[in-house]
Design a protein around this motif. Structure first.
Motif, PDB file in Angstrom:
ATOM      1  N   GLN A  99       0.834  -0.075  11.277  1.00 11.22           N
ATOM      2  CA  GLN A  99       2.227  -0.515  11.283  1.00 11.22           C
ATOM      3  C   GLN A  99       2.675  -0.947   9.896  1.00 11.22           C
ATOM      4  O   GLN A  99       3.802  -0.689   9.484  1.00 11.22           O
ATOM      5  CB  GLN A  99       2.402  -1.655  12.281  1.00 11.22           C
ATOM      6  CG  GLN A  99       2.102  -1.267  13.731  1.00 11.22           C
ATOM      7  CD  GLN A  99       2.376  -2.400  14.697  1.00 11.22           C
ATOM      8  OE1 GLN A  99       3.446  -3.003  14.665  1.00 11.22           O
ATOM      9  NE2 GLN A  99       1.430  -2.703  15.562  1.00 11.22           N
ATOM     10  N   ALA A 100       1.766  -1.613   9.180  1.00  9.73           N
ATOM     11  CA  ALA A 100       2.104  -2.067   7.832  1.00  9.73           C
ATOM     12  C   ALA A 100       2.278  -0.893   6.876  1.00  9.73           C
ATOM     13  O   ALA A 100       3.123  -0.939   5.974  1.00  9.73           O
ATOM     14  CB  ALA A 100       1.016  -3.006   7.314  1.00  9.73           C
ATOM     15  N   LEU A 101       1.504   0.165   7.070  1.00  6.28           N
ATOM     16  CA  LEU A 101       1.590   1.326   6.182  1.00  6.28           C
ATOM     17  C   LEU A 101       2.842   2.147   6.463  1.00  6.28           C
ATOM     18  O   LEU A 101       3.411   2.749   5.549  1.00  6.28           O
ATOM     19  CB  LEU A 101       0.344   2.197   6.340  1.00  6.28           C
ATOM     20  CG  LEU A 101      -0.980   1.571   5.877  1.00  6.28           C
ATOM     21  CD1 LEU A 101      -2.147   2.497   6.204  1.00  6.28           C
ATOM     22  CD2 LEU A 101      -0.947   1.251   4.387  1.00  6.28           C
ATOM     23  N   GLY A 102       3.254   2.226   7.713  1.00  6.92           N
ATOM     24  CA  GLY A 102       4.469   2.962   8.052  1.00  6.92           C
ATOM     25  C   GLY A 102       4.263   4.461   8.036  1.00  6.92           C
ATOM     26  O   GLY A 102       4.171   5.102   9.067  1.00  6.92           O
ATOM     27  N   GLU A 103       4.198   5.042   6.858  1.00  6.23           N
ATOM     28  CA  GLU A 103       3.908   6.450   6.701  1.00  6.23           C
ATOM     29  C   GLU A 103       3.261   6.681   5.343  1.00  6.23           C
ATOM     30  O   GLU A 103       3.447   5.891   4.415  1.00  6.23           O
ATOM     31  CB  GLU A 103       5.154   7.322   6.841  1.00  6.23           C
ATOM     32  CG  GLU A 103       6.188   7.139   5.741  1.00  6.23           C
ATOM     33  CD  GLU A 103       7.370   8.090   5.901  1.00  6.23           C
ATOM     34  OE1 GLU A 103       7.854   8.258   7.040  1.00  6.23           O
ATOM     35  OE2 GLU A 103       7.815   8.655   4.876  1.00  6.23           O
ATOM     36  N   ARG A 104       2.500   7.761   5.240  1.00  6.48           N
ATOM     37  CA  ARG A 104       1.801   8.085   3.997  1.00  6.48           C
ATOM     38  C   ARG A 104       1.818   9.600   3.808  1.00  6.48           C
ATOM     39  O   ARG A 104       1.571  10.356   4.736  1.00  6.48           O
ATOM     40  CB  ARG A 104       0.339   7.611   4.020  1.00  6.48           C
ATOM     41  CG  ARG A 104       0.156   6.191   4.489  1.00  6.48           C
ATOM     42  CD  ARG A 104      -1.253   5.730   4.221  1.00  6.48           C
ATOM     43  NE  ARG A 104      -1.403   5.339   2.825  1.00  6.48           N
ATOM     44  CZ  ARG A 104      -2.531   5.417   2.138  1.00  6.48           C
ATOM     45  NH1 ARG A 104      -3.611   5.924   2.707  1.00  6.48           N
ATOM     46  NH2 ARG A 104      -2.589   5.017   0.891  1.00  6.48           N
ATOM     47  N   ARG A 105       2.105  10.013   2.586  1.00  5.13           N
ATOM     48  CA  ARG A 105       2.060  11.435   2.258  1.00  5.13           C
ATOM     49  C   ARG A 105       0.750  11.701   1.524  1.00  5.13           C
ATOM     50  O   ARG A 105       0.486  11.105   0.470  1.00  5.13           O
ATOM     51  CB  ARG A 105       3.251  11.834   1.387  1.00  5.13           C
ATOM     52  CG  ARG A 105       3.341  13.351   1.157  1.00  5.13           C
ATOM     53  CD  ARG A 105       4.569  13.693   0.318  1.00  5.13           C
ATOM     54  NE  ARG A 105       5.786  13.219   0.953  1.00  5.13           N
ATOM     55  CZ  ARG A 105       6.420  13.861   1.928  1.00  5.13           C
ATOM     56  NH1 ARG A 105       5.930  14.997   2.393  1.00  5.13           N
ATOM     57  NH2 ARG A 105       7.523  13.372   2.455  1.00  5.13           N
ATOM     58  N   VAL A 106      -0.070  12.576   2.073  1.00  8.79           N
ATOM     59  CA  VAL A 106      -1.384  12.870   1.502  1.00  8.79           C
ATOM     60  C   VAL A 106      -1.387  14.306   0.971  1.00  8.79           C
ATOM     61  O   VAL A 106      -1.389  15.266   1.763  1.00  8.79           O
ATOM     62  CB  VAL A 106      -2.498  12.702   2.553  1.00  8.79           C
ATOM     63  CG1 VAL A 106      -3.866  12.943   1.913  1.00  8.79           C
ATOM     64  CG2 VAL A 106      -2.430  11.314   3.194  1.00  8.79           C
ATOM     65  N   PRO A 107      -1.377  14.498  -0.337  1.00  9.01           N
ATOM     66  CA  PRO A 107      -1.414  15.851  -0.898  1.00  9.01           C
ATOM     67  C   PRO A 107      -2.710  16.566  -0.524  1.00  9.01           C
ATOM     68  O   PRO A 107      -3.755  15.939  -0.378  1.00  9.01           O
ATOM     69  CB  PRO A 107      -1.337  15.615  -2.415  1.00  9.01           C
ATOM     70  CG  PRO A 107      -0.795  14.233  -2.566  1.00  9.01           C
ATOM     71  CD  PRO A 107      -1.303  13.468  -1.386  1.00  9.01           C
ATOM     72  N   PHE A 108      -2.639  17.875  -0.376  1.00  9.65           N
ATOM     73  CA  PHE A 108      -3.847  18.629  -0.055  1.00  9.65           C
ATOM     74  C   PHE A 108      -4.932  18.413  -1.100  1.00  9.65           C
ATOM     75  O   PHE A 108      -6.121  18.416  -0.774  1.00  9.65           O
ATOM     76  CB  PHE A 108      -3.523  20.132   0.048  1.00  9.65           C
ATOM     77  CG  PHE A 108      -2.638  20.489   1.214  1.00  9.65           C
ATOM     78  CD1 PHE A 108      -2.630  19.722   2.377  1.00  9.65           C
ATOM     79  CD2 PHE A 108      -1.808  21.595   1.156  1.00  9.65           C
ATOM     80  CE1 PHE A 108      -1.816  20.050   3.453  1.00  9.65           C
ATOM     81  CE2 PHE A 108      -0.990  21.947   2.220  1.00  9.65           C
ATOM     82  CZ  PHE A 108      -0.991  21.172   3.369  1.00  9.65           C
ATOM     83  N   GLU A 109      -4.539  18.234  -2.361  1.00 12.13           N
ATOM     84  CA  GLU A 109      -5.527  18.065  -3.429  1.00 12.13           C
ATOM     85  C   GLU A 109      -6.291  16.741  -3.299  1.00 12.13           C
ATOM     86  O   GLU A 109      -7.313  16.551  -3.951  1.00 12.13           O
ATOM     87  CB  GLU A 109      -4.867  18.132  -4.800  1.00 12.13           C
ATOM     88  CG  GLU A 109      -3.838  17.043  -5.068  1.00 12.13           C
ATOM     89  CD  GLU A 109      -3.248  17.125  -6.474  1.00 12.13           C
ATOM     90  OE1 GLU A 109      -3.980  17.534  -7.393  1.00 12.13           O
ATOM     91  OE2 GLU A 109      -2.067  16.773  -6.626  1.00 12.13           O
ATOM     92  N   ALA A 110      -5.802  15.828  -2.440  1.00 15.56           N
ATOM     93  CA  ALA A 110      -6.492  14.555  -2.222  1.00 15.56           C
ATOM     94  C   ALA A 110      -7.524  14.651  -1.101  1.00 15.56           C
ATOM     95  O   ALA A 110      -8.272  13.705  -0.862  1.00 15.56           O
ATOM     96  CB  ALA A 110      -5.486  13.461  -1.885  1.00 15.56           C
ATOM     97  N   ILE A 111      -7.578  15.803  -0.425  1.00 18.12           N
ATOM     98  CA  ILE A 111      -8.466  15.985   0.729  1.00 18.12           C
ATOM     99  C   ILE A 111      -9.569  16.989   0.377  1.00 18.12           C
ATOM    100  O   ILE A 111      -9.293  18.026  -0.240  1.00 18.12           O
ATOM    101  CB  ILE A 111      -7.669  16.515   1.940  1.00 18.12           C
ATOM    102  CG1 ILE A 111      -6.513  15.550   2.274  1.00 18.12           C
ATOM    103  CG2 ILE A 111      -8.572  16.696   3.151  1.00 18.12           C
ATOM    104  CD1 ILE A 111      -5.544  16.103   3.320  1.00 18.12           C
ATOM    105  N   GLU A 112     -10.792  16.675   0.760  1.00 19.28           N
ATOM    106  CA  GLU A 112     -11.885  17.603   0.480  1.00 19.28           C
ATOM    107  C   GLU A 112     -12.516  18.197   1.738  1.00 19.28           C
ATOM    108  O   GLU A 112     -13.382  19.073   1.640  1.00 19.28           O
ATOM    109  CB  GLU A 112     -12.968  16.939  -0.363  1.00 19.28           C
ATOM    110  CG  GLU A 112     -13.716  15.797   0.298  1.00 19.28           C
ATOM    111  CD  GLU A 112     -14.803  15.245  -0.611  1.00 19.28           C
ATOM    112  OE1 GLU A 112     -14.960  15.748  -1.739  1.00 19.28           O
ATOM    113  OE2 GLU A 112     -15.494  14.299  -0.192  1.00 19.28           O
ATOM    114  N   GLY A 113     -12.109  17.748   2.900  1.00 17.47           N
ATOM    115  CA  GLY A 113     -12.671  18.308   4.120  1.00 17.47           C
ATOM    116  C   GLY A 113     -11.915  17.858   5.345  1.00 17.47           C
ATOM    117  O   GLY A 113     -11.118  16.911   5.297  1.00 17.47           O
ATOM    118  N   VAL A 114     -12.150  18.546   6.452  1.00 16.56           N
ATOM    119  CA  VAL A 114     -11.514  18.221   7.734  1.00 16.56           C
ATOM    120  C   VAL A 114     -12.568  18.357   8.823  1.00 16.56           C
ATOM    121  O   VAL A 114     -13.328  19.338   8.849  1.00 16.56           O
ATOM    122  CB  VAL A 114     -10.340  19.166   8.040  1.00 16.56           C
ATOM    123  CG1 VAL A 114      -9.644  18.747   9.348  1.00 16.56           C
ATOM    124  CG2 VAL A 114      -9.338  19.187   6.903  1.00 16.56           C
TER     125      VAL A 114
END
Length: 288
Positions: A41-56
Motif C-alpha cells: 500500500q505504501a509503494l502504490g505502484e512501481r515501474r520495473v524496466p526489463f533491464e532490471a530483471i534477470e529472470g522469471v
C-alpha cells in the motif's frame, strides 16, 4: 520468431497486485485493501524496466495458488538492496500470487517476459525508481526525517540513550554518507544506521550510535522505515561528497528548554559529568 506480448497494456491481475506489461517495462500496481500488505500500500505502484530483471519463475503456491515472480538484478532496485533479503515472502513486491486455474495464462506471460530479458548480473546503477521524498517515521528513540538531500534525527527524551543526548540532534547530508544499514523491526535489534564515507567504525550498539535510530514494537514499521532507507540509499548513490561541517538550524526555544531540563536530569543521575553538562548546555544555548 521472437515472442511478443499480445498487445501493449496487457494486464495480469492477482491477489493484492496487477502487472501491466508495456513495451520496455512492467508496471506493478498494488491494491489498497485491508488484507494487502502495508508495504504494498505504501509503494502504490512501481515501474520495473526489463533491464532490471534477470529472470522469471512460476512455482506452486499455497492453498490452490501459483506464484509468478520477477527476479530483480542485484543493485537494480534500491528497495531490495536496502532490504538485503530480510523481507517476508508475503511482502516481496516482485511476487504475483494467482489462483491455480490461471496457471496456463501465467506461464504464457512468464515466457513472453523471459523472451524480453537481455541483462543479468549486478546492475551498475539503480534502474527502478526509489520511493519519493520527503519521508519520515518515528523510531523508538527519535524521529527520522529525509528531505531528499539530508537525513535528520531528532531524539525523544523518553527513548534516546544518554550517548545520543550528549551528541544532540543530528543532520547528515547525503554527500557525507556511503550507504544505509537497515535491520528489520521484525527481528531482534532492528534499526536504521547511516554509514559514513570516512569508514570510521560505528559503535557496536545502535542505541549508542548517533548515526542510528532503533526500532521497537510499533516503531519504525517496515512499510515506513524500508522505503525511507531505500530513498536515502538512492540519493547516496547519486550524490557527490560535501564538506562534513554543516551549520545546524535554529531550534525552537521551548524545545531547547526541554533538552536542557533533560540534560540536567542526566547530570543529577550521574550519567553526565560536570564538564559534559557545561559544554552541552552551552551548545544548546548557542542554538537559540
Amino acid at each position: 520468431m521472437p515472442h511478443t506480448m499480445s498487445r501493449m497494456g496487457d494486464v495480469l491481475a492477482g491477489f493484492h497486485a496487477a502487472w501491466e506489461f508495456e513495451s520496455d517495462s512492467v508496471l506493478i500496481r498494488y491494491e489498497r485493501g485491508m488484507r494487502t500488505p502495508k508495504l504494498f500500500q505504501a509503494l502504490g505502484e512501481r515501474r520495473v524496466p526489463f533491464e532490471a530483471i534477470e529472470g522469471v519463475t512460476l512455482t506452486p503456491g499455497r492453498r490452490g495458488t501459483v506464484v509468478l515472480r520477477a527476479e530483480p538484478r542485484p543493485g537494480a532496485d534500491p528497495l531490495m538492496e536496502a532490504a538485503a533479503g530480510q523481507l517476508k515472502e508475503s511482502c516481496d513486491p516482485y511476487r504475483l500470487v494467482l489462483p491455480a486455474e490461471r496457471e496456463t495464462l501465467a506461464e504464457y506471460y512468464a515466457d513472453e517476459l523471459r523472451a524480453r530479458l537481455t541483462e543479468s548480473g549486478p546492475a551498475e546503477r539503480h534502474l527502478v525508481a526509489a520511493p519519493g521524498t520527503p519521508r519520515q517515521f518515528k523510531a523508538y528513540d527519535g524521529k527520522a526525517s529525509f528531505d531528499g538531500t539530508s537525513v535528520s534525527f531528532r531524539w525523544f527524551w523518553t527513548g534516546a540513550s544518554s550517548a545520543k543526548w550528549k551528541a544532540g540532534d543530528q543532520r547528515f547530508p547525503v554527500g557525507e554518507l556511503s550507504g544505509v544499514e537497515w535491520r528489520s523491526p521484525e527481528v531482534f535489534e532492528g534499526h536504521l544506521r547511516l554509514l559514513h564515507r570516512d569508514a570510521a567504525a560505528p559503535p557496536a550498539q545502535p542505541d549508542q550510535d548517533p548515526a542510528a535510530v532503533v526500532f521497537g514494537l510499533g516503531y519504525g514499521p517496515v512499510h515506513e522505515s524500508l522505503p525511507f532507507a531505500a530513498a536515502v540509499l538512492a540519493a547516496v548513490r547519486t550524490s557527490e561528497p560535501v564538506p562534513a561541517v554543516v551549520a545546524a538550524p535554529r531550534r525552537d526555544p521551548a524545545d531547547i528548554a526541554d533538552r536542557i531540563r533533560h540534560l540536567g536530569e542526566l547530570h543529577q543521575a550521574g550519567l553526565v559529568t560536570d564538564e559534559e553538562f557545561s559544554v552541552k548546555k552551552a551548545e544548546l544555548l548557542a542554538e537559540l
